[in-house]
Design an enzyme around this catalytic site. Structure first.
Site, short mmCIF file in Angstrom:
data_model
loop_
_atom_site.label_atom_id
_atom_site.label_comp_id
_atom_site.label_asym_id
_atom_site.label_seq_id
_atom_site.Cartn_x
_atom_site.Cartn_y
_atom_site.Cartn_z
N HIS A 189 -4.99 -1.78 -24.17
CA HIS A 189 -5.84 -2.96 -24.04
C HIS A 189 -5.18 -4.06 -23.23
O HIS A 189 -5.85 -4.85 -22.57
CB HIS A 189 -6.33 -3.41 -25.40
N GLU A 431 -16.89 8.64 -27.85
CA GLU A 431 -15.47 8.54 -27.51
C GLU A 431 -14.60 9.37 -28.44
O GLU A 431 -13.39 9.43 -28.26
CB GLU A 431 -15.02 7.08 -27.46
N ASN A 454 -11.84 6.32 -22.13
CA ASN A 454 -10.44 6.03 -22.49
C ASN A 454 -10.05 6.75 -23.78
O ASN A 454 -9.01 7.41 -23.86
CB ASN A 454 -10.22 4.53 -22.70
N ASP A 455 -10.90 6.60 -24.78
CA ASP A 455 -10.60 7.27 -26.05
C ASP A 455 -10.95 8.74 -26.00
O ASP A 455 -10.25 9.57 -26.59
CB ASP A 455 -11.34 6.57 -27.20
N CYS A 502 -18.67 3.77 -19.81
CA CYS A 502 -18.09 2.41 -19.78
C CYS A 502 -16.57 2.45 -19.87
O CYS A 502 -15.92 1.42 -19.83
CB CYS A 502 -18.67 1.55 -20.89
#
Ligand code: PEP
Ligand code: MG
Length: 569
Positions: A189, A431, A454-455, A502
């Protein structure tokens, strides 16, 4: 001149002077007092203890949903109510005629050091608790605001061992252009925030701290992932020219703002934006996107010393909805946990926080926090086109629990006379691999999907997204990941619900043709990458996507890499 190779997690070039940031130690100034002032200091002690105890009680009410949390707070309360502690602190003030801050600091440090010396896990935790409690008392007594007190200027290049998203936001507000961070990775992050604010960031250079000094002239090369310390004049000149070119490229991209994105294979490509902090909406609106595809609301917690109230949240969501007019604003409910911890929410220690009480799980286990947020979102829903999205959904069951929660909050609001959008769309992030695998079931119940690559990559490939040492293993175009994206897109398209991406993959121009080939036509992008992605879409031709569709994408990542490079050299 020294050239050191690291990993770039936020592109660009920054030139400036190194400013090494050491973890700030609590500084307690010596303050002598007169004998007759001791009683005044004792009164102060009573007041501050009362304040911290009250605060602890609030924490117990709000967050002690499990036994471990309850035990932590109870032990803090016991420390605060311990008559022996009070006696010792008063004795120190009487005997040494020192101010309350110093007496607290001396007493708690002594006790913590004693527990540490016992070399036993139980007492080591006790030492941490003592230090924690003493910091809470001292922060009140000395009015410490922490990192935000540091002043920076545009030429500073902060060098961190560790940092936090709220510290990075502070750097951006101060005009800093880039920074170095020892620990981090592209999808941590910290890196996401750095890119949102267009700061260059390099991570992971072993021994950098022994090779750099304050005020060294440095170049952060976020395109090649290196740091140049005290560059030779010729190199410095080349980089200054590069920087000018880069700024010109950014300016040129601005001309794309007005251009309407084209259709690819007869489908209009929608480009939305990701937002982390509400201030970004101003810059974002100037990019004229097709909406906000992801508002990471947990960042509302991170820059604050208290929980955002319903009223504060309501104003932020309403303002965002109004600014975007009839374009969608997808508000993701708090995704706390993992690497996003807030200093105002106390967490039970977890061995594997990314596999722990994170995202929707956190919200469901903290109903007061969740209710406050849903109240605020629903009240704001009549001012625009707001949608609700849950993070870290595992499958149909946890989605249903969350949806039932929203419906209950909604009917309470309606009973109280509030107007809300009763048909507000509720969607989920895909995710966790289980959600992708169960996407056909989910697609029959939810209003939309958004893929959090991302995840999804981290969990599918078992690669910690924040660990820079594993960056070679973190492969967005791995066939297993592409397979899950394809399954999810097919499910959404079969049941005719909207789907977007996203995660950071949507902010990398070379992945756009690939994602379109897999059936995605809406992308939510980091603001700093928005125009680069738009340019890629505008330059894209149907034949590029067809070439990818005809290629067997489920082979091995090396061959996939080659075809991606062929389509986007
Ligand atoms: C993702 O996981 O891709 C995502 C968009 O969510 P976050 O990065 O906030 O975890
Ligand atoms: Mg995520």
């Amino acid at each position: 001149m020294k050239v050191l190779k690291g990993i770039s997690v936020a592109p660009g070039i920054a030139i400036g002077k190194a400013k090494i940031i050491k973890q700030k130690r609590l500084e307690i100034k010596k303050r002598d007092i007169e004998k007759q002032q001791v009683q005044e200091e004792i009164n102060k002690l009573e007041r501050v203890l009362e304040e911290v105890i009250k605060d602890t009680d609030n924490l117990i009410d709000e967050y002690s949903v499990n036994k471990a949390n309850q035990e932590i707070f109870d032990s803090h309360k016991m420390i605060l109510q311990d008559p022996e502690m009070k006696e010792e602190v008063v004795k120190l003030m009487h005997e040494n005629l020192i101010g309350l801050e110093q007496a607290i600091h001396q007493h708690f440090s002594k006790v913590a050091a004693y527990f540490e010396s016992l070399d036993n896990d139980f007492f080591a935790q006790k030492a941490i608790d003592y230090t924690d409690v003493s910091h809470r008392i001292l922060n009140i007594l000395i009015g410490r605001k922490g990192f935000k007190q540091n002043r920076f200027n545009r030429e500073d290049i902060p060098i961190f061992y560790t940092t936090t998203p709220s510290q990075i936001i502070h750097l951006a507000r101060e005009g800093v252009k880039g920074f170095y961070l020892e620990k981090g990775s592209e999808t941590s992050h910290n890196a996401i925030i750095a890119r949102s604010f267009d700061l260059t960031c390099i991570v992971g250079i072993p021994d950098l701290f022994t090779q750099i000094e304050n005020n060294d002239l440095i170049i952060l090369d976020g395109d090649q992932g290196k740091i140049i310390i005290n560059p030779e004049p010729e190199i410095l000149k080349q980089y200054r020219e590069k920087l000018t070119k880069l700024n010109k490229h950014k300016e040129d991209l601005l001309s794309l703002i007005e251009v309407t994105p084209n259709k690819i294979l007869d489908k209009r490509i929608n480009l939305q934006i990701n937002i982390e902090v509400p201030e970004e909406i101003v810059h974002t609106a100037t990019l004229a996107p097709d909406g906000i595809g992801l508002f990471r609301t947990e960042f509302l917690f991170m820059d604050k010393d208290t929980l955002p109230t319903e009223e504060e949240q309501f104003k932020i969501y309403k303002d965002m909805a109004e600014k975007m007019g009839n374009k969608p604003v997808i508000i993701r409910t708090f995704d706390l946990g993992g690497d996003k911890f807030s200093n105002i929410v106390t967490y039970a220690k977890e061995e594997n926080p990314f596999l722990g009480n994170r995202g929707l799980r956190f919200s469901l286990s903290h109903p007061n926090i969740f209710r406050t947020q849903i109240n605020a979102i629903l009240r704001a829903s009549i001012y625009g086109k707001i949608k609700i999205m849950f993070p870290m959904v595992m499958g149909v069951s946890d989605y249903r629990k969350a949806k039932t929660f929203v419906k209950k909050v909604m009917s309470n609001l309606i009973n109280k006379g509030y107007e809300v959008d009763e048909n507000i769309e509720i969607g989920v992030m895909i995710e966790i691999p289980s959600a992708a695998i169960c996407s056909e079931q989910l697609a029959q119940e939810v209003d939309f999907f958004s893929i959090g690559t991302n995840d999804l990559i981290q969990y599918t490939l078992s690669v910690d997204r924040t660990n820079e040492m594993l960056s070679d293993y973190y492969i967005p175009h791995h066939p297993a990941v592409l397979n899950l994206i394809k399954i999810t897109a097919d499910s959404a398209n079969k049941y005719n619900i909207p789907i977007s991406v996203c995660g950071a993959m949507a902010s990398v121009p070379k992945y756009i043709p690939l994602l379109i080939a897999l059936g995605i036509s809406t992308f939510s992008i980091a603001p700093s990458a928005y125009l680069d992605v738009k340019k890629r879409v505008l330059d894209l031709q149907d034949k590029d996507v067809i070439e990818l569709q005809n290629f067997n994408l489920f082979t091995d990542s090396d061959s996939i890499e080659k075809i991606i490079r062929k389509v986007t050299p």
